[in-house]
Write a protein that holds these residues in place. Structure first.
Motif, PDB file in Angstrom:
ATOM      1  N   MET A  63       1.113  -0.762   0.133  1.00 48.56           N
ATOM      2  CA  MET A  63       0.260   0.352   0.433  1.00 48.56           C
ATOM      3  C   MET A  63       1.081   1.452  -0.513  1.00 48.56           C
ATOM      4  N   TYR A  64       1.836   1.321   0.716  1.00 46.67           N
ATOM      5  CA  TYR A  64       2.720   2.461   0.549  1.00 46.67           C
ATOM      6  C   TYR A  64       3.669   2.558  -0.507  1.00 46.67           C
ATOM      7  N   CYS A  65       4.038   1.520  -1.247  1.00 46.12           N
ATOM      8  CA  CYS A  65       4.489   1.131  -2.318  1.00 46.12           C
ATOM      9  C   CYS A  65       4.031   2.204  -3.129  1.00 46.12           C
ATOM     10  N   THR A  66       2.755   1.411  -3.406  1.00 47.56           N
ATOM     11  CA  THR A  66       0.823   1.847  -4.819  1.00 47.56           C
ATOM     12  C   THR A  66       1.656   3.700  -3.575  1.00 47.56           C
ATOM     13  N   GLY A  67       1.587   4.455  -3.355  1.00 49.91           N
ATOM     14  CA  GLY A  67       1.250   5.340  -3.183  1.00 49.91           C
ATOM     15  C   GLY A  67       2.676   6.477  -3.745  1.00 49.91           C
ATOM     16  N   ALA A  68       3.940   5.437  -2.890  1.00 51.65           N
ATOM     17  CA  ALA A  68       4.660   6.755  -4.147  1.00 51.65           C
ATOM     18  C   ALA A  68       4.748   6.517  -5.075  1.00 51.65           C
ATOM     19  N   VAL A  69       4.278   4.379  -5.918  1.00 47.84           N
ATOM     20  CA  VAL A  69       4.823   5.231  -7.499  1.00 47.84           C
ATOM     21  C   VAL A  69       3.477   5.868  -7.643  1.00 47.84           C
ATOM     22  N   LEU A  70       2.237   6.689  -7.224  1.00 50.74           N
ATOM     23  CA  LEU A  70       1.554   7.040  -7.796  1.00 50.74           C
ATOM     24  C   LEU A  70       1.870   8.697  -7.881  1.00 50.74           C
ATOM     25  N   ILE A  71       2.790   9.088  -6.490  1.00 51.74           N
ATOM     26  CA  ILE A  71       3.315  10.571  -5.985  1.00 51.74           C
ATOM     27  C   ILE A  71       3.942  10.594  -7.291  1.00 51.74           C
ATOM     28  N   GLY A  72       5.309   9.973  -7.423  1.00 53.69           N
ATOM     29  CA  GLY A  72       5.658   9.732  -8.395  1.00 53.69           C
ATOM     30  C   GLY A  72       5.510  10.057 -10.455  1.00 53.69           C
ATOM     31  N   ILE A  73       4.324   9.402 -10.490  1.00 56.23           N
ATOM     32  CA  ILE A  73       3.363   9.736 -11.659  1.00 56.23           C
ATOM     33  C   ILE A  73       3.128  11.178 -11.502  1.00 56.23           C
ATOM     34  N   ILE A  74       2.437  11.194 -10.947  1.00 57.74           N
ATOM     35  CA  ILE A  74       1.123  12.695 -10.686  1.00 57.74           C
ATOM     36  C   ILE A  74       2.983  13.663 -10.694  1.00 57.74           C
ATOM     37  N   SER A  75       4.041  13.576  -9.863  1.00 59.20           N
ATOM     38  CA  SER A  75       5.179  14.336  -9.986  1.00 59.20           C
ATOM     39  C   SER A  75       5.332  15.007 -11.337  1.00 59.20           C
ATOM     40  N   VAL A  76       5.632  13.970 -12.224  1.00 59.96           N
ATOM     41  CA  VAL A  76       5.477  13.538 -13.923  1.00 59.96           C
ATOM     42  C   VAL A  76       5.010  14.489 -14.569  1.00 59.96           C
ATOM     43  N   ILE A  77       3.253  14.176 -14.237  1.00 58.14           N
ATOM     44  CA  ILE A  77       2.730  14.962 -15.190  1.00 58.14           C
ATOM     45  C   ILE A  77       2.780  16.439 -14.652  1.00 58.14           C
ATOM     46  N   PHE A  78       2.932  16.329 -13.459  1.00 62.36           N
ATOM     47  CA  PHE A  78       3.340  17.989 -13.045  1.00 62.36           C
ATOM     48  C   PHE A  78       3.927  18.484 -13.853  1.00 62.36           C
ATOM     49  N   ALA A  79       5.081  18.294 -14.097  1.00 59.51           N
ATOM     50  CA  ALA A  79       6.340  18.507 -15.023  1.00 59.51           C
ATOM     51  C   ALA A  79       5.733  18.751 -15.996  1.00 59.51           C
ATOM     52  N   HIS A  80       5.222  17.291 -16.493  1.00 58.43           N
ATOM     53  CA  HIS A  80       4.844  18.340 -18.108  1.00 58.43           C
ATOM     54  C   HIS A  80       4.583  19.119 -18.039  1.00 58.43           C
TER      55      HIS A  80
END
Length: 362
Positions: free
Chosen positions: A1-18
């Motif tokens: 569950m923690y890792c799922t949240g961490a991956v989601l943060i990474g994905i959203i941060s990449v979307i935010f960057a784009h």
């Protein structure tokens, strides 16, 4: 569950960057076609951002790092639930990108911290956690993971968690916190590639007279950054005298005037002071761009004006750009050392002066 949240943060941060890059590119095209149009776009844009933020995303104002730090010291989680919401996280993304289009001197790294903290706090609630230490640990991990993903530097996220978000190494260095930060950073690297945020430079400062640069940059960067931080703290308590009364009585007019000033400064700098300053800093670091001392000063002023407007947006990237500009100006007076080395020292010194986090700055 923690890792799922961490991956989601990474994905959203990449979307935010784009989205941030797209916003900066759109502003670049606008300025290239008609730089004078910013005299209209910046004032109206800042007013629209302020109005939308208050109407739909109240609580998204500012950087996001102070809010995240504050929640780590709160034991009333009803209040924490109001500060770290997914609605505010969405508002951070949308309003920061709109601010970049309008020429505000802001970055996405600070907002990424609050976004990451909000996501992990939501996961904590979904898992039914009630232990305060555990819930604070999740917030801490999420905020640091947002930083790691935003800069594509997992190690910086770990140091940021230890140094900036709180002051107890034992709490921050828990396995869960480190796992979340690393997974988020790896996700960002997997999606964006192992790029370096400000490029690469092969420089060194030999021991001897060249080390005068360490003293000069350390003192000038710390002084300039410290004064900026002091001004921000003072302004956060309210503008002085007439300006304070005027901003309270006519808030939208005041914000429009802030936008107009940002546009005028942007015209004076040929657009160099708009946005994050990422391209300018990168160019100064690799030696492809050279700016006069006015860039450092005008970017400094534009950041203060943007802060006074109260719109969402971070200070990390613009602060690094100011530090790079300062280093690029100082290096001409230090002929016995590497210009690139002085620029890096200026970036680290000024950022440290603003954030008072020497390890994260390094």
């Amino acid at each position: 569950m923690y890792c799922t949240g961490a991956v989601l943060i990474g994905i959203i941060s990449v979307i935010f960057a784009h989205l941030g890059d797209w916003a900066a590119e759109l502003r670049y095209h606008i300025v290239t076609r008609n730089p004078w149009s910013m005299l209209v776009i910046a004032p109206l844009g800042l007013v629209a951002i302020s109005w939308l933020t208050r109407l739909l995303f109240n609580g998204a104002q500012g950087s996001g790092i102070p809010q995240t730090i504050a929640t780590l010291h709160m034991h009333n989680f009803v209040l924490v639930d109001r500060i770290l919401t997914l609605r505010i996280a969405l508002g951070k993304i949308l309003m920061t990108c709109l601010g970049l289009i309008c020429g505000a001197s802001i970055g996405r790294e600070g907002p990424s911290v609050q976004i990451g903290a909000s996501i992990m706090h939501a996961f904590s609630r979904a898992m039914g956690q009630h232990n305060n230490v555990t819930r604070h640990g999740m917030i801490l991990a999420g905020g640091a993971a947002g930083m790691a993903a935003a800069f594509n530097t997992p190690l910086a996220g770990v140091v940021f968690a230890i140094e900036e978000l709180a002051h107890s190494f034992e709490q921050k260095a828990s396995g869960r916190t480190l796992t979340v930060i690393i997974f988020s950073g790896i996700t960002a690297i997997a999606l964006l590639g192992n790029y370096t945020y400000f490029g690469r430079t092969n420089v060194f400062i030999p021991v001897g007279r060249a080390w005068l640069a360490v003293l000069v940059c350390g003192v000038s960067g710390g002084l300039a950054g410290g004064i900026f931080a002091r001004l921000v703290i003072r302004l956060s308590k309210g503008l002085p005298a007439f300006l304070g009364r005027f901003s309270r009585r006519f808030p939208l007019v005041f914000i429009a005037l802030c936008g107009l000033l940002l546009a005028l400064i942007g015209l004076a700098s040929d657009g160099a002071t708009y946005g994050t300053g990422y391209l300018q800093a990168r160019g100064i670091v690799d030696g492809s761009l050279h700016y006069p001392a006015s860039f450092f000063l005008l970017k400094y002023i534009s950041m203060l004006i943007t802060f006074c407007s109260g719109i969402p947006g971070g200070m990390f990237a613009p602060s690094l750009a100011i530090g790079a500009g300062m280093g690029g100006w100082v290096e001409q007076f230090l002929p016995h050392t590497s210009p690139g080395g002085v620029v890096l020292l200026g970036m680290a010194a000024y950022f440290c002066g603003v954030a008072q986090s020497p390890l994260t700055a390094t």
